[in-house]
Design a protein around this motif. Structure first.
Motif, PDB file in Angstrom:
ATOM      1  N   CYS A  69      44.007  41.182  37.439  1.00  0.00           N
ATOM      2  CA  CYS A  69      44.147  42.441  36.710  1.00  0.00           C
ATOM      3  C   CYS A  69      45.192  42.316  35.610  1.00  0.00           C
ATOM      4  O   CYS A  69      45.968  41.359  35.580  1.00  0.00           O
ATOM      5  CB  CYS A  69      44.552  43.552  37.664  1.00  0.00           C
ATOM      6  SG  CYS A  69      46.221  43.376  38.305  1.00  0.00           S
ATOM      7  N   TRP A  79      50.659  41.823  44.428  1.00  0.00           N
ATOM      8  CA  TRP A  79      49.670  42.892  44.469  1.00  0.00           C
ATOM      9  C   TRP A  79      49.789  43.575  45.819  1.00  0.00           C
ATOM     10  O   TRP A  79      49.734  42.920  46.860  1.00  0.00           O
ATOM     11  CB  TRP A  79      48.272  42.325  44.260  1.00  0.00           C
ATOM     12  CG  TRP A  79      47.198  43.344  44.490  1.00  0.00           C
ATOM     13  CD1 TRP A  79      46.283  43.368  45.504  1.00  0.00           C
ATOM     14  CD2 TRP A  79      46.924  44.494  43.680  1.00  0.00           C
ATOM     15  NE1 TRP A  79      45.475  44.455  45.385  1.00  0.00           N
ATOM     16  CE2 TRP A  79      45.837  45.171  44.274  1.00  0.00           C
ATOM     17  CE3 TRP A  79      47.498  45.026  42.526  1.00  0.00           C
ATOM     18  CZ2 TRP A  79      45.318  46.350  43.738  1.00  0.00           C
ATOM     19  CZ3 TRP A  79      46.972  46.203  41.998  1.00  0.00           C
ATOM     20  CH2 TRP A  79      45.894  46.838  42.599  1.00  0.00           C
ATOM     21  N   CYS A 129      47.255  38.035  32.893  1.00  0.00           N
ATOM     22  CA  CYS A 129      46.674  38.565  34.126  1.00  0.00           C
ATOM     23  C   CYS A 129      47.521  38.252  35.361  1.00  0.00           C
ATOM     24  O   CYS A 129      48.298  37.299  35.389  1.00  0.00           O
ATOM     25  CB  CYS A 129      45.257  38.052  34.311  1.00  0.00           C
ATOM     26  SG  CYS A 129      45.170  36.319  34.726  1.00  0.00           S
ATOM     27  N   SER A 154      36.985  41.811  39.187  1.00  0.00           N
ATOM     28  CA  SER A 154      36.917  41.685  40.645  1.00  0.00           C
ATOM     29  C   SER A 154      36.166  40.425  41.070  1.00  0.00           C
ATOM     30  O   SER A 154      35.340  39.898  40.332  1.00  0.00           O
ATOM     31  CB  SER A 154      36.230  42.908  41.227  1.00  0.00           C
ATOM     32  OG  SER A 154      34.959  43.013  40.655  1.00  0.00           O
ATOM     33  N   PRO A 158      46.930  48.756  37.519  1.00  0.00           N
ATOM     34  CA  PRO A 158      46.325  47.957  36.436  1.00  0.00           C
ATOM     35  C   PRO A 158      45.401  48.810  35.589  1.00  0.00           C
ATOM     36  O   PRO A 158      44.862  49.794  36.083  1.00  0.00           O
ATOM     37  CB  PRO A 158      45.500  46.915  37.190  1.00  0.00           C
ATOM     38  CG  PRO A 158      45.714  47.128  38.626  1.00  0.00           C
ATOM     39  CD  PRO A 158      46.401  48.428  38.834  1.00  0.00           C
ATOM     40  N   THR A 199      40.681  45.292  35.189  1.00  0.00           N
ATOM     41  CA  THR A 199      40.548  44.447  36.381  1.00  0.00           C
ATOM     42  C   THR A 199      39.284  43.604  36.308  1.00  0.00           C
ATOM     43  O   THR A 199      38.279  43.997  35.720  1.00  0.00           O
ATOM     44  CB  THR A 199      40.470  45.298  37.657  1.00  0.00           C
ATOM     45  OG1 THR A 199      39.348  46.171  37.543  1.00  0.00           O
ATOM     46  CG2 THR A 199      41.720  46.124  37.863  1.00  0.00           C
ATOM     47  N   MET A 206      45.144  39.974  42.000  1.00  0.00           N
ATOM     48  CA  MET A 206      44.923  41.293  42.583  1.00  0.00           C
ATOM     49  C   MET A 206      43.895  41.131  43.695  1.00  0.00           C
ATOM     50  O   MET A 206      42.699  41.187  43.444  1.00  0.00           O
ATOM     51  CB  MET A 206      44.372  42.228  41.496  1.00  0.00           C
ATOM     52  CG  MET A 206      44.272  43.660  41.912  1.00  0.00           C
ATOM     53  SD  MET A 206      43.192  44.595  40.822  1.00  0.00           S
ATOM     54  CE  MET A 206      41.584  44.036  41.325  1.00  0.00           C
TER      55      MET A 206
END
Ligand SMILES: C[S@@+](CC[C@H](N)C(=O)[O-])C[C@H]1O[C@@H](n2cnc3c(N)ncnc32)[C@H](O)[C@@H]1O
Length: 401
Positions: free
Chosen positions: A205, A225, A197, A144, A139, A142, A200
């Motif tokens: 990501c 992922w 998106c 998180s 990616p 990202t 992930m």
């Protein structure tokens, strides 16, 4: 199930309160940076979008086209009509095809081109066998620890915006070049992010090539992922012919037509795959089957959560028959990944009844599905291997098989 979470993360409803002005600023900056870069390389050269065609000097047009195309490719510009200005008095307009898949190697199993009615799409460069890993992509953007962005989450757009700010200018341009559905009341950044998106781990990501894969409720590929290689992977779940479009499902397949429509809202399109036709035999049968699949899914969950109540309601001793009916329906619907969970349930159910050989049979079927859909280097495959071994060596004794 990983599938469920990936689905949940792909449908991230927009937050209407997002600062649209700020994102427009970002786009303008990204665009300005691109023009500065273009000028640096080709001193007097500028590339600007223009709706009015202009006549170029004979002989010059070819040169403009070559220079402008090269520049557009370098800066990752989408196709369309552009004006090339080589010096103050010589100008030209021309069209060129979209510059896409720039990181696609010649040996790649896919290419990206326009898919009628869907924008761009991903297509097979050659025949691809079921189980082949088509793509493995890092990616470039990202977010998180944000498992889900909800309408009421005021931080979501800021997260996108902050992450965007941290990207180098070249990556910002890539993001801005992705497909952006027009969503009333939703900012550009959120719209782009939501439409492109992927799940992930516990975050989400964006991948440049994977984001060109269109949706089908009967997909021929599965994305996932893979945290052990830190890449988004794509596997063929059926044999795919050369030049056939590669598709994934953006939403859970065990849903009714209406539910799928709702799940797909952030992507702003109407799915026209065979399962979504309301006036064809195939479509009508699919709708009946998906409803039955949902009911069976519920029945299995009821048996797992409260066996006595489920026995009373459904009149069976356990969920075995519901699982087997579900597997048949999944097959009839042409789905693949959904069978992994069904086989897992079947193995657990057989184990509960002390039938280890049967449990092993179902666990190995689950392994087969995982191998095909996520690959053997995936932690998901490892988990299934562990499950298989637990059954095999249950109670310290090896199962006879
Ligand atoms: C992740 S992007 C896929 C690539 C996109 N077509 C492009 O041009 O970059 C998602 C968007 O593609 C379009 N799309 C995806 N699947 C589609 C389908 N089955 N039919 C029509 N449009 C589709 C929708 O506009 C959706 O918002």
């Amino acid at each position: 199930m990983e599938y469920e979470s990936s689905t949940a993360k792909r449908k991230l409803p927009g937050a209407g309160a997002y600062d649209a002005q700020r994102l427009h600023g970002l786009i303008k900056d990204a665009r300005a940076a691109r023009l500065v870069a273009a000028k640096r390389q080709f001193r007097e050269f500028a590339l600007t979008r223009n709706k009015r065609p202009m006549i170029a000097k004979v002989g010059e047009l070819k040169r403009f086209k070559a220079v402008a195309e090269a520049e557009a490719q370098r800066v990752g510009r989408q196709g369309g009509r552009y004006r090339a200005i080589w010096s103050s008095n010589v100008k030209a307009d021309y069209c060129f095809t979209p510059i896409v898949g720039r990181n696609v190697e010649a040996s790649a199993l896919y290419y990206i081109k326009a898919s009628p009615g869907k924008g761009l799409g991903m297509f097979a460069t050659r025949d691809i066998r079921k189980g082949t890993r088509i793509l493995s992509e890092k990616p470039f953007f990202t977010l998180s620890n944000r498992p889900r962005i909800s309408e009421s989450d005021p931080y979501a757009p800021n997260d996108i915006s902050k992450a965007f700010d941290r990207l180098p200018a070249s990556e910002q341009r890539k993001f801005m070049g992705l497909h952006c559905p027009k969503r009333p009341g939703c900012s550009l950044g959120v719209s782009i992010y939501e439409a492109n998106c992927f799940e992930m781990g516990s975050g989400t990501c964006i991948c440049l090539d994977a984001s060109r894969i269109n949706h089908s409720c009967v997909p021929n590929a599965h994305y996932s992922w893979n945290s052990s290689i830190q890449r988004q992977t794509l596997h063929a779940v059926k044999d795919i012919s050369k030049d056939e479009e590669i598709t994934i499902s953006y939403c859970s397949a065990i849903r009714t037509l209406e539910e799928r429509k709702r799940d797909l809202e952030p992507y702003v399109f109407t799915c026209s795959c065979p399962a979504c036709q309301t006036d064809t035999d195939i479509g009508i049968r699919s709708q009946i089957r998906r409803q039955q699949m949902l009911d069976l899914d519920q029945e299995i969950a009821d048996y797992q959560n409260d066996p006595p109540a489920a026995r009373e309601e459904y009149g069976q001793c356990d969920e075995r028959s519901a699982i087997l009916r579900l597997v048949k329906l999944i097959d009839k619907e042409g789905l693949v990944y959904e069978k992994a969970l069904a086989y897992h349930d079947a193995a657990a159910c057989a184990l509960k009844r002390g039938l280890r050989k049967k449990a092993l049979k179902y666990a190995s079927k689950e392994l087969e599905v995982d191998l095909c859909c996520v690959g053997e280097d995936s932690p998901c495959f490892d988990e299934t291997i562990t499950f298989f071994r637990k059954i095999k060596y249950f109670g310290g004794e090896e199962a006879l098989d």
